[in-house]
Design an enzyme around this catalytic site. Sequence first.
Site, mmCIF file in Angstrom:
data_model
loop_
_atom_site.group_PDB
_atom_site.id
_atom_site.type_symbol
_atom_site.label_atom_id
_atom_site.label_comp_id
_atom_site.label_asym_id
_atom_site.label_seq_id
_atom_site.Cartn_x
_atom_site.Cartn_y
_atom_site.Cartn_z
ATOM 1 N N CYS A 160 43.040 -8.020 -16.114
ATOM 2 C CA CYS A 160 43.547 -7.540 -17.404
ATOM 3 C C CYS A 160 43.418 -6.027 -17.560
ATOM 4 C CB CYS A 160 42.817 -8.245 -18.546
ATOM 5 S SG CYS A 160 41.118 -7.696 -18.720
ATOM 6 N N LYS A 173 14.021 -20.899 18.778
ATOM 7 C CA LYS A 173 15.004 -20.847 17.687
ATOM 8 C C LYS A 173 16.271 -21.588 18.103
ATOM 9 C CE LYS A 173 13.362 -17.801 14.585
ATOM 10 N NZ LYS A 173 14.168 -16.733 14.121
ATOM 11 N N TYR A 194 0.496 -26.187 8.097
ATOM 12 C CA TYR A 194 0.504 -26.312 9.553
ATOM 13 C C TYR A 194 -0.683 -25.614 10.227
ATOM 14 C CZ TYR A 194 2.991 -21.948 8.622
ATOM 15 O OH TYR A 194 3.359 -20.736 8.129
ATOM 16 N N LYS A 196 9.928 -25.611 12.809
ATOM 17 C CA LYS A 196 9.693 -24.291 12.222
ATOM 18 C C LYS A 196 10.401 -24.288 10.867
ATOM 19 C CE LYS A 196 9.515 -19.454 13.441
ATOM 20 N NZ LYS A 196 10.175 -18.839 12.307
ATOM 21 N N GLU A 240 5.988 -28.675 16.490
ATOM 22 C CA GLU A 240 6.263 -28.851 15.055
ATOM 23 C C GLU A 240 7.602 -28.218 14.755
ATOM 24 O OE1 GLU A 240 3.086 -26.733 13.183
ATOM 25 O OE2 GLU A 240 1.583 -28.083 13.989
ATOM 26 N N PHE A 253 3.914 1.492 -0.873
ATOM 27 C CA PHE A 253 4.663 1.553 -2.125
ATOM 28 C C PHE A 253 3.799 2.182 -3.224
ATOM 29 C CE2 PHE A 253 7.925 0.223 -5.065
ATOM 30 C CZ PHE A 253 7.225 0.062 -6.242
ATOM 31 N N ASP A 254 2.563 1.680 -3.313
ATOM 32 C CA ASP A 254 1.667 2.197 -4.354
ATOM 33 C C ASP A 254 1.388 3.677 -4.163
ATOM 34 O OD1 ASP A 254 -0.260 -0.878 -4.610
ATOM 35 O OD2 ASP A 254 1.624 -0.237 -5.521
ATOM 36 N N SER A 298 2.652 -13.213 13.468
ATOM 37 C CA SER A 298 3.944 -13.886 13.618
ATOM 38 C C SER A 298 3.977 -14.542 14.993
ATOM 39 C CB SER A 298 5.076 -12.892 13.434
ATOM 40 O OG SER A 298 4.903 -11.868 14.357
ATOM 41 N N LEU A 299 5.087 -15.140 15.343
ATOM 42 C CA LEU A 299 5.190 -15.847 16.614
ATOM 43 C C LEU A 299 6.207 -15.158 17.497
ATOM 44 C CD1 LEU A 299 5.469 -19.483 15.232
ATOM 45 C CD2 LEU A 299 3.602 -18.628 16.654
ATOM 46 N N CYS A 343 39.227 -4.295 -14.523
ATOM 47 C CA CYS A 343 39.382 -5.732 -14.265
ATOM 48 C C CYS A 343 40.692 -5.981 -13.521
ATOM 49 C CB CYS A 343 39.372 -6.499 -15.587
ATOM 50 S SG CYS A 343 39.680 -8.256 -15.349
ATOM 51 N N ASP A 400 11.730 -23.129 7.313
ATOM 52 C CA ASP A 400 12.316 -21.849 6.935
ATOM 53 C C ASP A 400 12.064 -21.569 5.458
ATOM 54 O OD1 ASP A 400 13.678 -19.550 7.279
ATOM 55 O OD2 ASP A 400 15.672 -20.443 7.209
ATOM 56 N N GLU A 452 4.059 -23.374 4.930
ATOM 57 C CA GLU A 452 5.325 -22.760 4.551
ATOM 58 C C GLU A 452 5.729 -23.289 3.179
ATOM 59 O OE1 GLU A 452 6.199 -20.606 6.725
ATOM 60 O OE2 GLU A 452 8.335 -20.196 6.529
ATOM 61 N N CYS A 461 41.444 -11.868 -21.485
ATOM 62 C CA CYS A 461 41.515 -11.791 -20.023
ATOM 63 C C CYS A 461 41.839 -13.203 -19.490
ATOM 64 C CB CYS A 461 40.179 -11.276 -19.501
ATOM 65 S SG CYS A 461 40.115 -11.164 -17.723
ATOM 66 N N GLU A 463 0.825 -1.201 0.000
ATOM 67 C CA GLU A 463 0.000 0.000 0.000
ATOM 68 C C GLU A 463 0.866 1.261 0.000
ATOM 69 O OE1 GLU A 463 -4.156 0.164 2.475
ATOM 70 O OE2 GLU A 463 -2.439 -0.903 3.253
ATOM 71 N N CYS A 491 33.815 -7.942 -17.046
ATOM 72 C CA CYS A 491 34.958 -7.571 -17.871
ATOM 73 C C CYS A 491 34.642 -8.105 -19.264
ATOM 74 C CB CYS A 491 36.221 -8.228 -17.327
ATOM 75 S SG CYS A 491 37.572 -8.188 -18.505
HETATM 76 S S1 IVH Z 1 2.211 -21.424 13.032
HETATM 77 C C1 IVH Z 1 0.474 -17.029 14.276
HETATM 78 N N1 IVH Z 1 3.815 -23.366 12.429
HETATM 79 O O1 IVH Z 1 6.934 -18.965 11.197
HETATM 80 C C2 IVH Z 1 1.461 -17.657 13.422
HETATM 81 N N2 IVH Z 1 4.387 -21.197 11.697
HETATM 82 O O2 IVH Z 1 6.864 -16.268 12.952
HETATM 83 C C3 IVH Z 1 1.205 -19.119 13.395
HETATM 84 N N3 IVH Z 1 6.457 -21.106 10.385
HETATM 85 O O3 IVH Z 1 5.229 -16.682 9.310
HETATM 86 C C4 IVH Z 1 2.195 -19.769 12.577
HETATM 87 N N4 IVH Z 1 6.904 -23.259 10.463
HETATM 88 O O4 IVH Z 1 5.609 -18.830 8.156
HETATM 89 C C5 IVH Z 1 3.579 -22.054 12.338
HETATM 90 N N5 IVH Z 1 5.134 -25.224 11.983
HETATM 91 C C6 IVH Z 1 4.900 -23.919 11.858
HETATM 92 C C7 IVH Z 1 5.765 -23.053 11.162
HETATM 93 C C8 IVH Z 1 5.478 -21.694 11.112
HETATM 94 C C9 IVH Z 1 7.292 -22.085 10.004
HETATM 95 C C10 IVH Z 1 6.625 -19.687 10.053
HETATM 96 C C11 IVH Z 1 5.389 -19.061 9.499
HETATM 97 C C12 IVH Z 1 5.227 -17.749 10.201
HETATM 98 C C13 IVH Z 1 6.433 -17.663 11.069
HETATM 99 C C14 IVH Z 1 6.000 -17.188 12.432
#
Ligand code: IVH
Length: 666
Positions: free
Chosen positions: A407, A310, A223, A113, A111, A34-35, A80-81, A404, A115, A171, A428, A32, A422
């Site tokens: 050369c 983490k 998930y 996480k 579970e 950006f636009d 997010s978490l 370069c 990436d 993910e 070269c 938003e 180059c």
């Molecule tokens: S549950 C309210 N489960 O981690 C968010 N997230 O910081 C609930 N992620 O953007 C997310 N593995 O993309 C959940 N097993 C998992 C996950 C997972 C990776 C990522 C997800 C989210 C970020 C949360």
Amino acid sequence: MDIQKKMQELVDQINHYNHAYYQLNESLITDEAFDKLLAELQKLEFENPLFAVPNSPTQFVGGTITKNFKSVTHQFPMLSLGNTYNESDLRDFDERIQKALGEEKYEYICELKFDGVALSFWYENGKLIKGVTRGDGTRGDDITNNVKTIKSIPHTIQSQDFPTTFEVRGEGYMPISSFEKINADKISQGEAPLANPRNAASGTFKLQDSSIVAQRNMACFVYAYLGNEIPFQTHEEGLMLMEKNGFPVSNTYRKCGNIDEVIQYIEDWEEKRHDLPLNTDGIVIKINDLGQQERLGFTAKSPRWAIAYKYPSEIAHTKIESVSYQVGRTGNVTPVANLHPVYLAGTVIKRASIHNANEMERLDLHENDTVYIEKGGEIIPKITGVDASKRLPNAAKFEFPTHCPACDQALIREEGEANHYCINDSHCPPQIKGRIEHFIQRKALNIENLGTETIDLLVEKGIIHNAADLYDLNEESFFGLEGFQQKSISNILTSIEKSKQIPFRQVLFGIGIRHVGATIAEKLVSAFHRIEDLQNATYEELIAVPEIGDRIALSIRAFFEVEENIQFIDKLRSSGVQLSEEIQEIVLEGQALVGKSFVISGVFENFERDDLKAKIVANGGKVVSSISSKLDYLVAGNNMGPAKLEKATQLNIKILSEEDFLALLS
Ligand code: IVH
């Protein structure tokens, strides 16, 4: 403020965000916002045309620069978490849960996480109707065509297990194997490798052309399930129901009765997680019972019923001793940091790639700086930051060279490209050596017994100037060179002789045309059979070959326009190297499309684009890239570009839907 100055500021700002988004895969600003910036600039340019700069980002709407995805509002925000990094943080989280739930018993689901990139899949009446990125959590990009390339995500749900509308989140990721394959191809084509699978995934899902996304074998683990009606009571039941209905649920989750079991899960996966097909950076702990989840609720940013742990990331710090600039076989110049050796995740690191001038600028590297290096999923360790507080006064900044280092040719950097090149390719030395090394590698001419050092020596002594000169070598060529016994010379000569039997497809890869990797070489040989046919192929003919796009076609045309390259090929030919390959002629499936030409646009339900091209060819038709009055049919898939449609309509070209096309075939 002065209007002209304001406009220039907007241009710089937008270019900066575009660059971060397209070159570095970082969203520094919401869509938003950006636009809004873009609209403001457009308005000012409209009112003050004299001040509009020729390369203004407003000129690229619909091209590659300005964002092209529709932005959509999430039904449920994508939060997010909270993060934890140690056992004591985790026990604090567990205490908060205990306090909030009072006497109630509770269970966790742990579970991994994953990436990658958070994706949301919307279903309506059993059909996948949308795939959306997280965006800023409130609004994301509609990348439906790209997510549809994930083979494990069902497009239709047959069962009655779910209500009319619901949403599944997961993910999206690029499997490490695909990432490594793409990077091996990039390196063999003289391009800079992608930084890590996460960036690669995020960049891939943002591509405008879903046929390229489809080639990258993207995957996903789901998930979460969301909706106004939830047909289960616990998170575990939700995972099982999704799995039963064909969603890709990773079987790595575990139900834990208390926080000690959670800590055990973390330990169990600390090493094992490295055997998975994707990177994981921690674990996610979720309260299992949905009623309890609801009672625990959310803070503004994240749920109170879940938290991430983490794993310690593998970071080290050391001093940078110098920066070298390596010249690749295609002339690209890569800065490489020479480091004071440091131990990191099982290996001693002495060097780290800085990728390109943009990255060097971002890091703002100075002599003797203390830098952080990280080894995540990427193969090459990476400098992720600088500890500026340890910078020595008067330390000079590292500046990217203008010429370069090998050369002294002035370097060029094409508009929009991150790399410097180059262009002195014929004189070269590292480019000459790099091309010969590329030529002799196993996947190409497979000339064994000839190492880098021998090549360096032969080039430096002026005995060979290019790979074709290898075929002039004889015993006398080695006279006077130190360290060559009769036996090793004869081994080299035998290997060179043997390489004359290597099939054309490998030779074509070895010739080293920019952007022509091993797979592309194979496609080209299947289409053209002989180097003369490839040399004479027009841009149109090249682009009609499956997987050959604009960039590759132009690069092939450019290669054959250089006289030295023609001489090189002539010499290979007279040396007896294979420059043609008998490929079985395609047996036509049918004659229905003989003499007809087709343009394909958009995304299709029953075909990948390449399959559709193949189908046309197998029935005698021809696929071309652009619409002209001579064209017979435009096969229109979903989301095809409006410009193509308009042009075809203007020229009265017959437009076929996928169904029409199938009907035409039969
Ligand atoms: S549950 C309210 N489960 O981690 C968010 N997230 O910081 C609930 N992620 O953007 C997310 N593995 O993309 C959940 N097993 C998992 C996950 C997972 C990776 C990522 C997800 C989210 C970020 C949360």
